[in-house]
Design a protein around this motif. Sequence first.
Motif, short mmCIF file in Angstrom:
data_model
loop_
_atom_site.label_atom_id
_atom_site.label_comp_id
_atom_site.label_asym_id
_atom_site.label_seq_id
_atom_site.Cartn_x
_atom_site.Cartn_y
_atom_site.Cartn_z
N ILE A 252 82.19 -26.90 -6.98
CA ILE A 252 81.97 -26.69 -8.40
C ILE A 252 83.33 -26.54 -9.11
O ILE A 252 84.13 -25.67 -8.77
CB ILE A 252 81.12 -25.44 -8.66
CG1 ILE A 252 79.80 -25.53 -7.91
CG2 ILE A 252 80.88 -25.24 -10.15
CD1 ILE A 252 78.90 -26.62 -8.39
N THR A 253 83.57 -27.39 -10.08
CA THR A 253 84.79 -27.27 -10.90
C THR A 253 84.47 -26.74 -12.30
O THR A 253 85.34 -26.21 -12.97
CB THR A 253 85.48 -28.63 -11.03
OG1 THR A 253 84.58 -29.57 -11.62
CG2 THR A 253 85.92 -29.13 -9.65
N CYS A 254 83.23 -26.92 -12.73
CA CYS A 254 82.82 -26.47 -14.05
C CYS A 254 81.48 -25.77 -13.94
O CYS A 254 80.49 -26.37 -13.52
CB CYS A 254 82.73 -27.65 -15.02
SG CYS A 254 82.16 -27.21 -16.67
N LEU A 255 81.45 -24.50 -14.27
CA LEU A 255 80.22 -23.71 -14.23
C LEU A 255 79.71 -23.53 -15.65
O LEU A 255 80.37 -22.89 -16.47
CB LEU A 255 80.46 -22.35 -13.57
CG LEU A 255 79.27 -21.38 -13.57
CD1 LEU A 255 78.10 -21.98 -12.83
CD2 LEU A 255 79.68 -20.04 -12.97
N LYS A 256 78.56 -24.09 -15.93
CA LYS A 256 77.98 -24.00 -17.27
C LYS A 256 76.69 -23.20 -17.21
O LYS A 256 75.79 -23.51 -16.44
CB LYS A 256 77.71 -25.40 -17.83
CG LYS A 256 78.98 -26.22 -18.07
CD LYS A 256 78.65 -27.57 -18.71
CE LYS A 256 79.92 -28.36 -18.99
NZ LYS A 256 79.61 -29.66 -19.64
N ILE A 257 76.63 -22.17 -18.02
CA ILE A 257 75.44 -21.34 -18.12
C ILE A 257 74.65 -21.80 -19.34
O ILE A 257 75.12 -21.67 -20.47
CB ILE A 257 75.81 -19.85 -18.26
CG1 ILE A 257 76.76 -19.43 -17.15
CG2 ILE A 257 74.55 -19.00 -18.27
CD1 ILE A 257 76.19 -19.57 -15.75
#
Length: 511
Positions: A252-257
């Motif tokens: 995971i390089t970008c964690l979007k909630i």
Amino acid sequence: MGRLISAQRERRRQRQRQRRRRIRARDDRVPLLAKRGRSSWEQDDRSEGRKRVKYSGPDLPQKIWRHIISLVPMQDAARAACVSHAFLRCWRFYPNIGFSNSTVGCNGVLTKAETARKFASKVNQVLKNHSGIGLKSIKLEFLGHNSSDCSSLDSWLRVAITSEIEELSLMLSSVVATYRFPCSLLSGLRGNSIRYVHLSGCVFRPVVRLSCFRSLMNLRLYHVRISEDELGCLLSSCSALELFAFGYCNEITCLKIPDILQRLHDLQVVGCNALRVVESKALNLSSFYFGGKREQLSHGEQLKNLTMPHRRALDNAHAMLPTTMPNLETLDISLRLKADTPMMHSQFLRIKYLRITVDGYAFPRINDYISLVPFLDASPCLESFFLQAAEPMEHESIFRDPSPLRRKPGHRHDKLKSVTIIGFNSAKSLIELTVHIIENAGSLESLTLDTADCSLGCSDSETKRCSTLGQSTLMEVPRALFAIRRYVEGIVPSAVKLAVLEPCTRCCDAS
């Protein structure tokens, strides 16, 4: 002659009465359920001609017995099931099951393969007698061996994941995550009641949105192989989520909630080395624990509690936090101190609690503690300040630098009430910071100077364990105490409670 016969008959009657009393006393020790009827108790004729009462099952409603057994620890309930058919029937509906190496007796000197076989055999034996009905939570902690050593994981989960399950924990060895979690078990009506999920050391590949996670409130994923798209799909299925913990995933390089997580208030991210962006649209997110290097963080304005323990997480904390987190009230950070920290003007407007851990591994390790004054000055509402100091270098000691103490004029901390410094030492800049706080915090009520993290030590108590102190700490404590007496004690106002903590004699002897 007649009197003799009468006396013998009387003695015989007395012996019979005594025998009947002994039988009644023995039977009275049996639960009173025996006296309610013959449904649960039977008369058993023995060769001695006496009648014994034999228990064949509970006389209470099954729901009550199941509730009673559910309050018993799992190992005791399983043992009871082995000796009684009645308890075995209750065991088939036991609600909370947990397996680990310790609970199944795999803490010996067995090899990994032998341990895996014994673990699988024990779990299979226990679950074989469980119907799966009424199961509320299951915890499988299969550590110390590869998941490939156990071919029964799918069958265990098939028993566990029902329409009644509420808590599911599957913790596997995280060295190589090879076990593919059977997401198909979560389709249909299975798992609709799940509220807590903890997965570790496995592959999780949801191909579609999981409708069964609508009730999920607590999700923890560690050492789980999952892609960004799959994680996004998973989170989009958890509209009731309140806590999300995610760690040790390098995919995971970008964690979007997503904004669908309106109930999410606690986010925890740790050990994701490839992570570069954390973006949250959850409007009610209030607490964020980030255990990695800071790259790019974007949060809603409601964030109130931020913890960033990585020593390089906030090299530029003063530059980015105020604009993205205007409602921050608690800040717990680790950072490197620099002498050229720029001036800040009321940028942390609502922070009431500030905890700073100074990076003890910086090179060159010269920590200028008085550079923290701008942080204090930028927090006009600050009430509690907690500082974890680093172990000093020899050249930092105030006894090696006779020059006057530096002052920071024009800085006031009028709401600061409590200050605690752990690892207080004779570093000159640390003493300068302490003197500055005493002179400029008019509302200060308590000042605690702990020379060796004594809050975790024994404090001369017989019930607590002594700390093991390093030789450098033992040598520094006397210098720190002398510096306190010489530079600090004399300027502390009478209204301020000063507490100086030092290791006890047993701590020193133990070290």
